[in-house]
Design an enzyme around this catalytic site. Structure first.
Site, short mmCIF file in Angstrom:
data_model
loop_
_atom_site.label_atom_id
_atom_site.label_comp_id
_atom_site.label_asym_id
_atom_site.label_seq_id
_atom_site.Cartn_x
_atom_site.Cartn_y
_atom_site.Cartn_z
N SER A 68 -9.48 108.79 71.81
CA SER A 68 -8.73 108.43 73.01
C SER A 68 -9.00 106.99 73.45
O SER A 68 -8.71 106.05 72.75
CB SER A 68 -9.05 109.44 74.12
OG SER A 68 -8.25 109.24 75.25
N GLY A 506 -21.18 114.34 82.07
CA GLY A 506 -21.22 115.48 81.17
C GLY A 506 -21.69 115.11 79.78
O GLY A 506 -21.94 115.99 78.94
#
EC number: 5.4.2.3
Length: 550
Positions: A68, A506
């Site tokens: 991405s 995360g």
């Protein structure tokens, strides 16, 4: 009862040994790290995709090889479930377990456990469609993935180089083919045709918008945008920039949606091109994020991010639903995260229900599914609009009582075709924004003036252990370390329209601090002071001076 093909699994797995001392974690974006370390992960994901398909009675599973908005040396892989949605959360654990098995024998043992516990019938067929973005590491990683397919006996279809949203589209199109819920022709051309024809119907009879500058992040979106531009013809002229997909190091470098959002300035390559008042937008490296921007008459940069897109689109859809005479029957709602600007939340909450959820696309997507029409956008520009099956049925069968209702209803039906409902899709979202701007006769300036963002600042603090930070209330409040939230609350009260929250990353040992207030100086000051509290509490990285937080 069929059994695992142990000989093939051993032989091929030995070609893709797991690197020692590396731990892989399947998260919201799948696996993502340096492409040079991912060979074993790709092989094992290939096997897992086959098992997932067998578990779901031979339905087609998607595999996308992409990182991405990450820099070019990174790469990643994620699985797509049959409706085009993200992998079921319980299987994220299986993916992580398989990826971290230290040896071939440990991998096969973990596979046997998964087959037994998940009650997978190995005699079922396995079908997968897979694709990659333009990263140089892609071909080698795809080869490892294909070995995984061979090892478990997958019938695999290679969709070659394409965007993440196209891969999601293909998965849903393949699995709904020949049913009443047929999503579209299962090809990239089918995707282009579906979006462009819906767009043309929506803008028919309207004044064509001025040309749109599109920053393609030197990624796979450049190829897709060029194809889409051909399909759109004169209905929308796209001027494509940053299309160097084969130039080493160019991908996402000083361009793309993430660059614009985080640096809050236009890509340097557009500085001499963008004229005051002209609309421009940036895709990210796999074309699932979208950020708009423009320069005002003084040459000052203005960003129109995911919050601005949500406000524009949600208000338009509410108008259409009311216009179609369905205001009492269809509830439109918006889903945001705590990172949404407070001014956008206020603007939206005055018009329709707003839900706040934890960061991560899967949380937004699931919450949006609870509305008849759910609009969700992260501030980073990733988002879409979901129409429930019941709502789609209602739109297709409702009998309007006036010509105006008939027109509004037709627009809503075409929106269900224009919007890629499987995942955030920069090109689909771009066309959606352009439709609303045409209908409203808005330039970027009018769109931007719907509400004025509160100045904000996002900073990160490097900490020894992010796991000591625990949150509640959609990540807006800390419950651990004890007492830290109270200190943050006391700080926030000193700033007009102050708001701040802290959440652990995360993926890395950092804590992210978000702050907003009535002025840039106050937002910066609040972020700096909250970062200082976090630093003091966690015993932050002493090689980083507090001034480097910002």
């Amino acid at each position: 009862m069929a059994e695992l093909p142990l000989e093939a699994l051993r032989k091929l797995s030995d070609l893709h040994p797991k690197p020692a001392n590396l731990h892989f974690q399947y998260g919201t974006a799948g696996f993502r790290t340096l492409g040079s370390t991912m060979d074993s992960v790709m092989f094992r994901v290939g096997v897992l995709a086959g098992l997932r398909s067998k578990k779901l009675d031979g339905k087609t599973i998607g595999v996308m090889v992409t990182a991405s908005h990450n820099p070019e040396p990174d790469n990643g892989v994620k699985l797509v479930d049959p409706r085009g949605e993200m992998l079921e959360a319980s299987w994220e654990v299986h993916a992580t377990t398989l990826a971290n098995a230290p040896t071939t024998e440990a991998f096969i043992e973990a596979l046997s456990t998964l087959v037994k516990n998940a009650k997978i019938d190995l005699s079922k067929p396995a079908r997968v469609v897979y694709a990659r973005d333009t990263r140089p590491s892609g071909p080698a990683l795809v080869a490892a993935l294909e070995d995984g397919f061979k090892a478990i006996g997958v019938s695999a279809r290679n969709a070659e180089v394409t965007t993440t949203p196209v891969l999601h589209y293909l998965v849903k199109a393949i699995n709904t083919k020949g049913t009443k819920d047929e999503y579209g022709e299962d090809s990239e051309e089918g995707y282009m045709e579906k979006l462009s024809s819906a767009f043309k119907k929506l803008v028919a009879g309207k004044v064509s918008p001025p040309p749109l500058i599109v920053d393609c992040a030197n990624g796979v979106g450049a190829r897709a945008a060029a194809k889409l531009s051909d399909y759109l013809g004169d209905s929308l002229k796209l001027i494509l920039h940053n299309t160097a997909t084969t130039t080493p190091g160019a991908l996402n470098n000083a361009c793309g949606a993430d660059f614009v959002k985080t640096s809050q300035k236009i890509p340097p390559s557009l500085v001499s091109i963008l004229k005051p008042g002209q609309r421009a937008c940036s895709l990210d490296g796999d074309a699932d994020r979208l950020i708009y921007f423009y320069l005002d008459d003084r040459g000052l940069f203005h960003m129109l991010d995911g919050d601005k897109i949500a406000a524009l689109v949600a208000a338009f859809i509410v108008e259409l639903v009311k216009g179609a005479g369905l205001g009492e029957e269809i509830q439109v709602g918006v889903v945001q995260t705590a990172y949404a600007n407070g001014a956008s939340t206020k603007y939206l909450a005055d018009r329709l229900p707003v839900t706040c959820v934890s960061t991560g696309v899967k949380h937004l997507h699931h919450a949006a599914e609870r509305y008849d029409i759910g609009v969700y956008f992260e501030a980073n520009g990733h988002g879409t609009v979901l129409f429930s099956p019941e709502t789609t049925e209602k739109l297709n069968t409702h009998q309007p009582s006036t010509p105006a209702q008939s027109t509004a209803l037709g627009h809503l039906v075409n929106l269900t075709r224009l919007i890629n409902q499987t995942v955030g899709d920069a090109l689909s979202d771009m066309l959606l924004v352009e439709v609303v701007l045409v209908y409203k006769s808005y330039s970027g300036i009018e769109w931007d003036s719907l509400y004025h963002d509160l100045p904000n600042r996002l900073v990160k603090v490097v900490v020894p252990d992010r796991n000591i930070f625990k949150t509640e209330d959609a990540e807006r409040r800390l419950i651990s370390p004890p007492g830290l939230q109270q200190k943050i609350d006391e700080l926030v009260r000193r700033y007009e329209f102050g708001r701040a929250f802290v959440r652990p990353s995360g993926t890395e040992d950092v804590v992210r601090v978000y702050a907003e207030a009535t002025s840039r100086a106050q937002a910066d000051d609040l972020a700096y002071r909250v970062a200082g509290l976090v630093y003091d509490e966690a015993g932050g990285d002493t090689s980083r001076r507090p001034a480097e937080f910002l």
